[in-house]
Write a protein that holds these residues in place. Structure first.
Motif, PDB file in Angstrom:
ATOM      1  N   HIS A   1       0.812  -1.215   0.000  1.00 41.53           N
ATOM      2  CA  HIS A   1       0.000   0.000   0.000  1.00 41.53           C
ATOM      3  C   HIS A   1       0.851   1.273   0.000  1.00 41.53           C
ATOM      4  O   HIS A   1       0.387   2.338   0.378  1.00 41.53           O
ATOM      5  CB  HIS A   1      -0.952  -0.007   1.210  1.00 41.53           C
ATOM      6  N   GLY A   2       2.121   1.138  -0.394  1.00 42.90           N
ATOM      7  CA  GLY A   2       2.970   2.308  -0.542  1.00 42.90           C
ATOM      8  C   GLY A   2       3.470   2.898   0.761  1.00 42.90           C
ATOM      9  O   GLY A   2       3.726   4.102   0.850  1.00 42.90           O
ATOM     10  N   ILE A   3       3.641   2.058   1.772  1.00 45.24           N
ATOM     11  CA  ILE A   3       4.033   2.503   3.115  1.00 45.24           C
ATOM     12  C   ILE A   3       5.302   1.750   3.521  1.00 45.24           C
ATOM     13  O   ILE A   3       5.474   0.574   3.184  1.00 45.24           O
ATOM     14  CB  ILE A   3       2.902   2.205   4.126  1.00 45.24           C
ATOM     15  N   PHE A   4       6.194   2.420   4.242  1.00 39.84           N
ATOM     16  CA  PHE A   4       7.407   1.754   4.719  1.00 39.84           C
ATOM     17  C   PHE A   4       7.799   2.280   6.099  1.00 39.84           C
ATOM     18  O   PHE A   4       7.489   3.421   6.452  1.00 39.84           O
ATOM     19  CB  PHE A   4       8.567   1.946   3.731  1.00 39.84           C
ATOM     20  N   PRO A   5       8.484   1.464   6.920  1.00 43.88           N
ATOM     21  CA  PRO A   5       8.933   1.904   8.240  1.00 43.88           C
ATOM     22  C   PRO A   5      10.260   2.646   8.147  1.00 43.88           C
ATOM     23  O   PRO A   5      11.122   2.298   7.344  1.00 43.88           O
ATOM     24  CB  PRO A   5       9.086   0.585   9.007  1.00 43.88           C
ATOM     25  N   TRP A   6      10.400   3.666   9.001  1.00 41.87           N
ATOM     26  CA  TRP A   6      11.645   4.453   9.005  1.00 41.87           C
ATOM     27  C   TRP A   6      11.728   5.152  10.360  1.00 41.87           C
ATOM     28  O   TRP A   6      10.995   6.096  10.609  1.00 41.87           O
ATOM     29  CB  TRP A   6      11.605   5.461   7.857  1.00 41.87           C
ATOM     30  N   TYR A   7      12.617   4.680  11.214  1.00 39.47           N
ATOM     31  CA  TYR A   7      12.697   5.229  12.568  1.00 39.47           C
ATOM     32  C   TYR A   7      14.054   4.887  13.176  1.00 39.47           C
ATOM     33  O   TYR A   7      14.812   4.089  12.613  1.00 39.47           O
ATOM     34  CB  TYR A   7      11.571   4.662  13.432  1.00 39.47           C
ATOM     35  N   SER A   8      14.356   5.475  14.325  1.00 36.47           N
ATOM     36  CA  SER A   8      15.602   5.212  15.040  1.00 36.47           C
ATOM     37  C   SER A   8      15.312   4.406  16.301  1.00 36.47           C
ATOM     38  O   SER A   8      14.155   4.263  16.713  1.00 36.47           O
ATOM     39  CB  SER A   8      16.294   6.527  15.417  1.00 36.47           C
ATOM     40  N   ASP A   9      16.365   3.907  16.935  1.00 30.29           N
ATOM     41  CA  ASP A   9      16.215   3.073  18.124  1.00 30.29           C
ATOM     42  C   ASP A   9      15.454   3.762  19.254  1.00 30.29           C
ATOM     43  O   ASP A   9      14.780   3.115  20.046  1.00 30.29           O
ATOM     44  CB  ASP A   9      17.590   2.630  18.645  1.00 30.29           C
ATOM     45  N   ASP A  10      15.589   5.090  19.348  1.00 34.85           N
ATOM     46  CA  ASP A  10      14.959   5.819  20.450  1.00 34.85           C
ATOM     47  C   ASP A  10      13.540   6.283  20.126  1.00 34.85           C
ATOM     48  O   ASP A  10      12.961   7.082  20.840  1.00 34.85           O
ATOM     49  CB  ASP A  10      15.819   7.025  20.846  1.00 34.85           C
ATOM     50  N   GLN A  11      12.969   5.763  19.028  1.00 36.64           N
ATOM     51  CA  GLN A  11      11.629   6.148  18.607  1.00 36.64           C
ATOM     52  C   GLN A  11      10.719   4.925  18.521  1.00 36.64           C
ATOM     53  O   GLN A  11      11.199   3.794  18.404  1.00 36.64           O
ATOM     54  CB  GLN A  11      11.673   6.797  17.209  1.00 36.64           C
ATOM     55  N   PRO A  12       9.408   5.145  18.567  1.00 36.37           N
ATOM     56  CA  PRO A  12       8.502   4.047  18.233  1.00 36.37           C
ATOM     57  C   PRO A  12       8.624   3.775  16.739  1.00 36.37           C
ATOM     58  O   PRO A  12       9.243   4.551  16.007  1.00 36.37           O
ATOM     59  CB  PRO A  12       7.121   4.619  18.589  1.00 36.37           C
ATOM     60  N   ILE A  13       8.045   2.688  16.275  1.00 32.81           N
ATOM     61  CA  ILE A  13       8.060   2.402  14.837  1.00 32.81           C
ATOM     62  C   ILE A  13       7.243   3.476  14.128  1.00 32.81           C
ATOM     63  O   ILE A  13       6.090   3.728  14.469  1.00 32.81           O
ATOM     64  CB  ILE A  13       7.475   1.009  14.534  1.00 32.81           C
TER      65      ILE A  13
END
Length: 212
Positions: A39-51
């Motif tokens: 659906h055109g979505i991807f995860p992108w975050y750092s260790d200190d953040q939620p997904i």
């Protein structure tokens, strides 16, 4: 901000903010990741953040037939400057992508949980890697999600330890994708590097049409 529940579903991508941020929370299960990419979505975050889940507008993409190969790269390819393999060492590719220093980032977004999730996708045949070798040493590569039924490849990350290695691998991948009649390579967001290879920005609406 939309907060995901245990249900494997996402809000409409039109809910994303101006940075493309759509939702937070959930997990990195195989089912959720595949639902996201389809659906055109991807995860992108750092260790200190939620997904964090993104669906940017515009979207950076490459139409395989519009691939640009410079004269200097053509010469390297003719000389077989590097050896390129597929799915020979997925783990080393994703580890190298996580470790490479990038000017625009203070730390990696390829967390331990991300690595484990994509390794599982690789084991199931959804995530593929491209390895670039020089004298039996891994010097570049990339990985991504191949939505073969939709004829779309979703690039995730690439790395290079010597000049032109990742570009060499990317060009080899695109030529392979052409044989698979892939219509679109998702590059997510603009970079000069991708633009030099022929990638362009299109609207999110147009991108989503390719996933239907």
């Amino acid at each position: 901000m939309y907060v995901l529940t245990d249900a494997i579903e996402f809000p409409p991508v039109t809910y994303a903010d101006s940075d493309g941020l759509l939702a937070l929370g959930g997990d990195l299960s195989t089912d959720r990741l595949l639902e996201a990419y389809n659906h055109g979505i991807f995860p992108w975050y750092s260790d200190d953040q939620p997904i964090l889940w993104f669906s940017p507008d515009p979207r950076m993409v490459l139409f395989p037939l519009k691939l640009k190969v410079s004269k200097s790269m053509r010469q390297l390819i003719r000389k077989n400057r590097f050896e390129v393999t597929f799915n020979k060492d997925f783990e080393s590719v994703i580890e190298s992508c996580a470790m490479i220093k990038r000017p625009e980032q203070e730390d990696t977004w390829i967390t331990s949980d991300m690595k484990n999730a994509y390794k599982k996708l690789h084991e199931l045949g959804y995530a593929i890697s491209v390895e670039v070798w020089e004298d039996s040493t891994l010097v570049g590569g990339l990985y991504g999600i191949f939505l073969e039924d939709k004829k779309v490849f979703c690039g995730e990350s690439m790395f290079s330890k010597v000049s032109n290695a990742s570009k060499y691998g990317f060009i080899t991948l695109v030529e392979w994708l052409k044989q698979k009649e892939v219509r679109l390579v998702d590059c997510q967001v603009y970079t000069d590097h991708l633009a030099s290879l022929g990638a362009v920005e299109i609207s999110r609406d147009e991108f989503i049409e390719y996933l239907k």
